[in-house]
Write an enzyme that holds these catalytic residues in place. Structure first.
Site, PDB file in Angstrom:
ATOM      1  N   GLY A  15       0.978  -1.499   0.351  1.00  0.00           N
ATOM      2  CA  GLY A  15       0.413   0.300   0.149  1.00  0.00           C
ATOM      3  C   GLY A  15       0.882   1.184   0.263  1.00  0.00           C
ATOM      4  O   GLY A  15       2.207   0.773  -0.031  1.00  0.00           O
ATOM      5  N   ASP A  16      -0.239   2.213  -0.171  1.00  0.00           N
ATOM      6  CA  ASP A  16       0.805   4.093  -0.124  1.00  0.00           C
ATOM      7  C   ASP A  16       1.628   4.035  -1.061  1.00  0.00           C
ATOM      8  O   ASP A  16       2.967   5.071  -1.385  1.00  0.00           O
ATOM      9  CB  ASP A  16       1.362   3.925   1.671  1.00  0.00           C
ATOM     10  CG  ASP A  16       0.380   4.208   2.320  1.00  0.00           C
ATOM     11  OD1 ASP A  16      -0.360   4.461   2.837  1.00  0.00           O
ATOM     12  OD2 ASP A  16       0.866   2.722   3.131  1.00  0.00           O
ATOM     13  N   GLY A  18       0.927   5.448  -4.453  1.00  0.00           N
ATOM     14  CA  GLY A  18       0.956   6.170  -5.001  1.00  0.00           C
ATOM     15  C   GLY A  18      -0.594   6.538  -6.431  1.00  0.00           C
ATOM     16  O   GLY A  18      -0.307   6.856  -6.931  1.00  0.00           O
ATOM     17  N   ALA A  43      -9.306   3.264   3.271  1.00  0.00           N
ATOM     18  CA  ALA A  43      -8.263   3.349   2.412  1.00  0.00           C
ATOM     19  C   ALA A  43      -7.634   5.210   2.817  1.00  0.00           C
ATOM     20  O   ALA A  43      -8.156   5.262   3.513  1.00  0.00           O
ATOM     21  CB  ALA A  43      -8.931   3.236   0.990  1.00  0.00           C
ATOM     22  N   GLY A  44      -6.984   5.080   2.572  1.00  0.00           N
ATOM     23  CA  GLY A  44      -6.307   6.849   2.843  1.00  0.00           C
ATOM     24  C   GLY A  44      -5.085   7.295   0.891  1.00  0.00           C
ATOM     25  O   GLY A  44      -4.200   6.869   0.786  1.00  0.00           O
ATOM     26  N   HIS A  45      -5.919   7.237   0.123  1.00  0.00           N
ATOM     27  CA  HIS A  45      -5.109   7.717  -1.147  1.00  0.00           C
ATOM     28  C   HIS A  45      -5.001   8.858  -1.686  1.00  0.00           C
ATOM     29  O   HIS A  45      -5.692  10.065  -1.414  1.00  0.00           O
ATOM     30  CB  HIS A  45      -6.332   7.279  -2.544  1.00  0.00           C
ATOM     31  CG  HIS A  45      -6.336   5.468  -2.150  1.00  0.00           C
ATOM     32  ND1 HIS A  45      -6.642   4.850  -3.308  1.00  0.00           N
ATOM     33  CD2 HIS A  45      -5.433   4.832  -2.023  1.00  0.00           C
ATOM     34  CE1 HIS A  45      -7.439   4.074  -3.132  1.00  0.00           C
ATOM     35  NE2 HIS A  45      -6.046   3.308  -2.183  1.00  0.00           N
TER      36      HIS A  45
END
Length: 429
Positions: A15-16, A18, A43-45
Site C-alpha cells: 500500500g501507499d 501512489g 483507504a488513504g489515497h
C-alpha cells in the site's frame, strides 16, 4: 467505433505507493469515472493539486478534484455511511461541494457501522501492542467477517428502510457483546459504549438514512453506464496485503489484485481495451506490523508529508526495493501491462541506492487456493528471508526505470517525481 478504455490500478506493495496520484492524473487526461473495486473506508489515497489543496481519499474516488468526474463504489467495497458524510464535508472545505451528488454506490455494498469499528478496535487492543495485526481501526474486517457468517448483513440497500436497518444494528450489537465478552471488561469506555447503548445506534441510523437523498444507490448493472466513458478502476491497499496472497495475519479482508475489477467488467460484457497498471515506489514502504525483509532505518530520512504514523496502523516503515516481493506480487496478479513508478524525486537524497535482487534462503510462489495455513507459512518464511542486495550505481530516474523494467519484465508506463499530476510523466505518449 472504438469503445472507451479502462485502466485498472493496483498497488504491488504493502500500500501507499501512489494510487491516488495515478488515479487523479488519469482523470485529468480524460477518464470520467472512478470505480472503487475493493477495500473500504480504511483507504488513504493522497492527492495534491497544483494550487496546493490536499485530500486523503478514503471512499470517494481519487479523481474527485476533477470537475465532473464521478465515483462508483462497487459491491466489493465496504462503505462507512457517516464516514462518507465526514469526507464529503472535508472535500467541500477544499472546494468540492458536489462530491456526494457525483457518487454512485452499489446497493450490494456492505455497510461498516460504529459497532464494527468498536469491535475491531477492541480485538486489536486485546492482542497487545507487540502482537497487533495492523488494523486501521475503521471496522472493515469486522464487517466482512460478519457478512461471511450472515447473508443478511447490513448493506447499502438497507439505508432505504430505517426500521430494518435499526433492527440489524441491534442484532449486531448484541452479537458483538457475546463474541467479545471475554475482553470487554478491559476495553476503553468509548468503544464499549457502542456495544451497549441503543441511543448511539439511533443517532447513527438517523444520520445514515439521509444518504439515499444525497447520492445514488444503484444496481450493479448501472456500472454499464460508466463503461461508456473512459474509466479508472482504483484499487485499495496492496497486493502484498491481499486476503489470500498476502502474509497472514498481516493482511486485509479484501482482494487487492486486478481480479475484482476484471470480474465486474466481465459481468457487464465489456469488450473494450483494458490496461492493468501496477503501482510501485522507488523504495518499499509498509505501514504497521509484519515481516519486511529490506527495512532500513537509514531510509527514514525520506519524506512522508501525507503518510504519518497512526494510532491503529502503527509506524511508517521504509525499505529498499524488493524485487523478489514485487515479482511475487505480479505473479499473484496474473501479470500487468504496465507499471507506474513513483517517488523518483527522492533518489538524490542518498549517495547510494540498492535493491534486493533475491533471497538467499527462501522462495515462494502465489497460492491460488484459500488456505490461511499456507499464508501463515509464507509469512514465517518471509520473516526469515535474507535479501541479497545489488547496487543501483546511478540515481538518475531514467536508470531506475530501465532497471525496474529489466528486473520485472514489464514496461514502465508512467513515472512521478512529485506529489501532483503535473509531476507525473506518461512515457511513450
Amino acid at each position: 467505433m472504438n469503445r472507451p478504455g479502462c485502466v485498472i490500478v493496483a498497488d504491488l506493495g504493502f500500500g501507499d505507493a501512489g494510487k491516488g496520484l495515478v488515479t487523479d492524473a488519469l482523470c485529468r487526461r480524460g477518464a470520467r469515472w472512478v470505480v472503487r473495486y475493493n477495500g473500504g473506508a480504511q483507504a488513504g489515497h493522497n492527492v495534491v493539486t497544483e494550487d496546493g489543496r490536499h485530500h486523503t481519499f478514503a471512499q470517494f474516488g481519487a479523481g474527485t478534484f476533477v470537475p465532473g468526474v464521478r465515483t462508483f463504489l462497487s459491491r466489493h467495497m465496504a462503505v462507512h455511511p457517516t464516514g462518507l458524510l465526514v469526507e464529503a464535508m472535508r472535500l467541500a472545505q477544499s472546494g468540492v461541494a458536489d462530491a456526494l451528488e457525483r457518487l454512485y454506490v452499489s446497493e450490494g455494498a456492505l455497510l461498516i457501522t460504529p459497532v464494527h469499528q468498536a469491535a475491531g478496535r477492541l480485538r486489536e487492543m486485546a492482542r497487545g501492542f507487540n502482537r497487533r495485526h495492523g488494523s486501521c481501526g475503521v471496522g472493515m474486517g469486522e464487517a466482512v467477517a460478519d457478512a461471511l457468517k450472515d447473508p443478511d448483513a447490513p448493506r447499502m440497500r438497507d439505508l432505504r428502510d430505517r426500521r430494518a436497518l435499526r433492527r440489524k444494528l441491534a442484532e449486531n450489537q448484541a452479537r458483538k457483546r457475546d463474541e467479545l465478552a471475554g475482553i470487554l471488561r478491559d476495553g476503553p469506555v468509548e468503544e464499549r459504549r457502542w456495544l451497549f447503548e441503543p441511543g448511539l445506534l439511533d443517532d447513527w441510523t438517523d444520520a445514515a438514512v439521509t444518504l439515499p437523498g444525497r447520492l445514488k444507490i444503484v444496481e450493479d448493472s448501472a456500472l454499464g453506464e460508466c463503461l461508456k466513458e473512459e474509466t479508472v478502476f482504483e484499487g485499495a491497499q496492496g497486493v502484498l496485503l491481499d486476503e489470500w496472497h498476502g502474509f497472514h495475519p498481516y493482511t486485509t479482508w479484501s482482494t487487492c489484485t486486478f481480479d475484482n475489477a476484471l470480474e465486474l467488467l466481465k459481468e457487464q460484457g465489456y469488450a473494450g481495451p483494458v490496461k492493468r497498471l501496477g503501482v510501485l515506489r522507488s523504495f518499499m514502504i509498509r505501514h504497521g506490523p509484519g515481516p519486511f525483509p529490506t527495512e532500513d532505518l537509514a531510509l527514514n530520512v525520506l519524506p512522508e508529508p501525507h503518510n504519518g504514523n497512526g494510532l491503529w496502523q502503527g509506524k511508517v516503515r521504509r525499505g529498499w526495493l524488493d524485487f523478489p516481493l514485487l515479482r511475487y506480487a505480479l505473479a499473484a496478479c496474473g501479470g500487468a501491462d504496465g507499471l507506474a513508478l513513483t517517488h523518483l524525486d527522492v533518489l538524490p537524497r542518498l549517495q547510494s541506492w540498492r535493491a534486493a535482487m533475491a533471497y538467499e534462503n527462501c522462495s515462494f510462489s502465489p497460492s491460488f487456493g484459500r488456505d490461511l495455513a499456507v499464508s501463515g507459512e509464507r509469512t514465517r518464511r518471509l520473516a526469515q528471508a535474507m535479501p541479497h542486495y545489488g547496487y543501483l550505481y546511478s540515481s538518475a530516474p531514467k536508470y531506475m526505470v530501465r532497471r525496474v523494467e529489466s528486473l520485472l519484465g514489464v514496461p514502465v508506463a508512467m513515472t512521478s517525481s512529485g506529489p501532483t499530476a503535473k509531476d507525473l510523466i506518461f512515457l511513450g505518449s
